[in-house]
Design a protein around this motif. Structure first.
Motif, PDB file in Angstrom:
ATOM      1  N   ILE A   1      -4.184   9.999  -9.906  1.00  0.00           N
ATOM      2  CA  ILE A   1      -2.928   9.689  -9.236  1.00  0.00           C
ATOM      3  C   ILE A   1      -1.758   9.573 -10.207  1.00  0.00           C
ATOM      4  CG2 ILE A   1      -3.220   7.166  -9.280  1.00  0.00           C
ATOM      5  CD1 ILE A   1      -2.024   9.248  -6.246  1.00  0.00           C
ATOM      6  N   CYS A   2      -2.018   9.249 -11.456  1.00  0.00           N
ATOM      7  CA  CYS A   2      -0.933   9.137 -12.438  1.00  0.00           C
ATOM      8  C   CYS A   2      -0.349  10.495 -12.804  1.00  0.00           C
ATOM      9  CB  CYS A   2      -1.425   8.434 -13.702  1.00  0.00           C
ATOM     10  SG  CYS A   2      -1.789   6.684 -13.465  1.00  0.00           S
ATOM     11  N   PHE A   3      -0.993  11.571 -12.356  1.00  0.00           N
ATOM     12  CA  PHE A   3      -0.523  12.925 -12.646  1.00  0.00           C
ATOM     13  C   PHE A   3      -0.022  13.640 -11.391  1.00  0.00           C
ATOM     14  CE2 PHE A   3      -3.437  11.766 -15.983  1.00  0.00           C
ATOM     15  CZ  PHE A   3      -2.877  12.297 -17.133  1.00  0.00           C
ATOM     16  N   CYS A   4       0.135  12.897 -10.281  1.00  0.00           N
ATOM     17  CA  CYS A   4       0.533  13.541  -9.031  1.00  0.00           C
ATOM     18  C   CYS A   4       2.021  13.878  -9.050  1.00  0.00           C
ATOM     19  CB  CYS A   4       0.191  12.663  -7.833  1.00  0.00           C
ATOM     20  SG  CYS A   4       1.137  11.137  -7.737  1.00  0.00           S
ATOM     21  N   GLU A   5       2.430  14.761  -8.142  1.00  0.00           N
ATOM     22  CA  GLU A   5       3.806  15.255  -8.117  1.00  0.00           C
ATOM     23  C   GLU A   5       4.822  14.155  -7.842  1.00  0.00           C
ATOM     24  OE1 GLU A   5       3.909  18.367  -5.245  1.00  0.00           O
ATOM     25  OE2 GLU A   5       2.577  19.703  -6.390  1.00  0.00           O
ATOM     26  N   ASP A   6       4.446  13.159  -7.045  1.00  0.00           N
ATOM     27  CA  ASP A   6       5.398  12.109  -6.686  1.00  0.00           C
ATOM     28  C   ASP A   6       5.181  10.824  -7.494  1.00  0.00           C
ATOM     29  OD1 ASP A   6       3.014  11.279  -5.616  1.00  0.00           O
ATOM     30  OD2 ASP A   6       3.782  10.856  -3.618  1.00  0.00           O
TER      31      ASP A   6
ATOM     32  N   ASP B   1       7.977   8.384  -8.092  1.00  0.00           N
ATOM     33  CA  ASP B   1       8.366   7.539  -6.960  1.00  0.00           C
ATOM     34  C   ASP B   1       7.596   6.227  -6.977  1.00  0.00           C
ATOM     35  OD1 ASP B   1      10.065   9.522  -6.112  1.00  0.00           O
ATOM     36  OD2 ASP B   1       8.654  10.372  -4.672  1.00  0.00           O
ATOM     37  N   TRP B   2       6.276   6.331  -7.101  1.00  0.00           N
ATOM     38  CA  TRP B   2       5.518   5.077  -7.061  1.00  0.00           C
ATOM     39  C   TRP B   2       5.575   4.325  -8.380  1.00  0.00           C
ATOM     40  CZ3 TRP B   2       1.412   4.173 -10.236  1.00  0.00           C
ATOM     41  CH2 TRP B   2       0.620   5.243 -10.664  1.00  0.00           C
ATOM     42  N   PHE B   3       5.794   5.028  -9.498  1.00  0.00           N
ATOM     43  CA  PHE B   3       5.987   4.316 -10.770  1.00  0.00           C
ATOM     44  C   PHE B   3       7.104   3.286 -10.610  1.00  0.00           C
ATOM     45  CE2 PHE B   3       4.489   7.697 -14.110  1.00  0.00           C
ATOM     46  CZ  PHE B   3       3.214   7.646 -13.577  1.00  0.00           C
ATOM     47  N   SER B   4       8.242   3.721 -10.083  1.00  0.00           N
ATOM     48  CA  SER B   4       9.395   2.825  -9.972  1.00  0.00           C
ATOM     49  C   SER B   4       9.153   1.719  -8.957  1.00  0.00           C
ATOM     50  CB  SER B   4      10.649   3.624  -9.604  1.00  0.00           C
ATOM     51  OG  SER B   4      10.487   4.298  -8.375  1.00  0.00           O
ATOM     52  N   GLN B   5       8.459   2.046  -7.863  1.00  0.00           N
ATOM     53  CA  GLN B   5       8.177   1.029  -6.852  1.00  0.00           C
ATOM     54  C   GLN B   5       7.221  -0.037  -7.388  1.00  0.00           C
ATOM     55  OE1 GLN B   5       7.317   2.373  -2.834  1.00  0.00           O
ATOM     56  NE2 GLN B   5       8.401   4.290  -3.189  1.00  0.00           N
ATOM     57  N   VAL B   6       6.219   0.393  -8.138  1.00  0.00           N
ATOM     58  CA  VAL B   6       5.273  -0.562  -8.714  1.00  0.00           C
ATOM     59  C   VAL B   6       5.977  -1.448  -9.752  1.00  0.00           C
ATOM     60  CG1 VAL B   6       3.216  -0.814 -10.154  1.00  0.00           C
ATOM     61  CG2 VAL B   6       3.220   0.822  -8.264  1.00  0.00           C
ATOM     62  N   LEU B   7       6.832  -0.841 -10.564  1.00  0.00           N
ATOM     63  CA  LEU B   7       7.556  -1.628 -11.558  1.00  0.00           C
ATOM     64  C   LEU B   7       8.438  -2.692 -10.884  1.00  0.00           C
ATOM     65  CD1 LEU B   7       8.388  -2.286 -14.418  1.00  0.00           C
ATOM     66  CD2 LEU B   7      10.101  -0.458 -14.282  1.00  0.00           C
TER      67      LEU B   7
ATOM     68  N   LEU C   1       0.846  -1.194   0.000  1.00  0.00           N
ATOM     69  CA  LEU C   1       0.000   0.000   0.000  1.00  0.00           C
ATOM     70  C   LEU C   1       0.880   1.242   0.000  1.00  0.00           C
ATOM     71  CD1 LEU C   1      -2.747   1.370   0.292  1.00  0.00           C
ATOM     72  CD2 LEU C   1      -2.686   0.861   2.743  1.00  0.00           C
ATOM     73  N   TYR C   2       0.677   2.112  -0.990  1.00  0.00           N
ATOM     74  CA  TYR C   2       1.444   3.355  -1.099  1.00  0.00           C
ATOM     75  C   TYR C   2       0.488   4.536  -1.021  1.00  0.00           C
ATOM     76  CZ  TYR C   2       4.456   7.037  -3.006  1.00  0.00           C
ATOM     77  OH  TYR C   2       5.166   8.196  -3.187  1.00  0.00           O
ATOM     78  N   PHE C   3       0.745   5.444  -0.082  1.00  0.00           N
ATOM     79  CA  PHE C   3      -0.042   6.661   0.025  1.00  0.00           C
ATOM     80  C   PHE C   3       0.774   7.841  -0.496  1.00  0.00           C
ATOM     81  CE2 PHE C   3      -2.501   4.404   3.398  1.00  0.00           C
ATOM     82  CZ  PHE C   3      -3.776   4.632   2.880  1.00  0.00           C
ATOM     83  N   SER C   4       0.177   8.587  -1.404  1.00  0.00           N
ATOM     84  CA  SER C   4       0.782   9.817  -1.905  1.00  0.00           C
ATOM     85  C   SER C   4       0.237  10.981  -1.085  1.00  0.00           C
ATOM     86  CB  SER C   4       0.442  10.019  -3.389  1.00  0.00           C
ATOM     87  OG  SER C   4       0.766  11.322  -3.796  1.00  0.00           O
ATOM     88  N   ASP C   5       1.112  11.684  -0.383  1.00  0.00           N
ATOM     89  CA  ASP C   5       0.671  12.761   0.511  1.00  0.00           C
ATOM     90  C   ASP C   5      -0.052  13.877  -0.235  1.00  0.00           C
ATOM     91  OD1 ASP C   5       1.625  11.536   2.792  1.00  0.00           O
ATOM     92  OD2 ASP C   5       3.587  12.511   2.680  1.00  0.00           O
ATOM     93  N   ASN C   6       0.384  14.180  -1.443  1.00  0.00           N
ATOM     94  CA  ASN C   6      -0.200  15.280  -2.216  1.00  0.00           C
ATOM     95  C   ASN C   6      -1.049  14.793  -3.390  1.00  0.00           C
ATOM     96  OD1 ASN C   6       1.089  17.387  -0.691  1.00  0.00           O
ATOM     97  ND2 ASN C   6       3.011  16.791  -1.671  1.00  0.00           N
TER      98      ASN C   6
END
Length: 230
Positions: A210-215, A218-224, A200-205
């Protein structure tokens, strides 16, 4: 082993909603990626007359077509597409699931009120035509019939009883500032799903898209990394 990825967009949206993540996967892998447009959806909305059954069948057809070409299928679902991804995992062989702002529950009144307040402020300052949120939702407000929204709710209710039966490895991504899906929905899903291999990954902002969020990088690489395995 060849890998295919089926990416499913959200209610009243289109492939553009997952485009940044799809582009990232295409750059980083040689996987075969399919992003179907659900009936009545896309850049121009024509939702009247389409039902939850149409959208589930669209996803099944896309899955079957992809599964004929590859050895393993990963399913990525955004918003309503996340619920459809769970439906596919219950019925078909799916290697991994990625749920982005998955709409197991919907409309966060607190955050939506903040967004509307921001829009009202920008309208007063006559900057509304430049506001990305307003432009993104203006078209939806004008082109989504109530009957389609009811079908969306039916789809969520249809899949909900099967959460505990889903045992695929799963990665859930959720924005804390999501005005459509309350951010605690991700924890609810995490707890309900039967999988032992789940993240589970929470994006603070992060907001709903979600695919357009600032971070997102970060999660793109973690999911990959999760999808590629150890």
């Amino acid at each position: 082993m060849s890998t295919g990825v089926l990416c499913i967009h959200g209610f009243s949206g289109g492939p553009y909603e997952v485009e940044p993540f799809v582009n990232y996967l295409r750059e980083q892998t040689d996987w075969q990626i399919t992003v179907p447009t659900l009936s009545g959806h896309g850049e121009e909305l024509h939702l009247r007359g389409f039902t939850a059954k149409h959208w589930l069948m669209d996803a099944e057809i896309a899955y079957r077509a992809l599964a004929k070409k590859v050895d393993e299928v990963i399913v990525v679902g955004f918003s309503m597409g996340g619920i459809i991804a769970l439906y596919l995992a219950k019925r078909y062989k799916v290697k991994n699931l990625v749920l982005l702002s998955a709409a197991a529950k919907y409309v966060n009144p607190t955050q939506l009120a903040k967004d509307i307040k921001m829009l009202a402020s920008e309208a007063y300052q006559r900057n509304l035509h430049k506001n990305e949120l307003f432009l993104r939702y203006q078209h939806k407000f004008n082109n989504v019939p109530l009957s389609a929204t009811v079908e969306f709710m039916k789809l969520v209710q249809t899949v909900a009883p099967y959460y505990k039966d889903i045992r695929n490895p799963i990665y859930i991504v959720q924005g804390k500032l999501d005005g459509i899906v309350p951010y605690h929905t991700a924890q609810f899903l995490y707890d309900q799903l039967g999988s032992q291999d789940k993240y589970l990954y929470f994006s603070d902002n992060g907001k709903h898209h979600i695919c357009f969020c600032e971070d997102c990088e970060d999660w793109f690489s973690q999911v990959l990394q999760f999808l590629q395995g150890p």
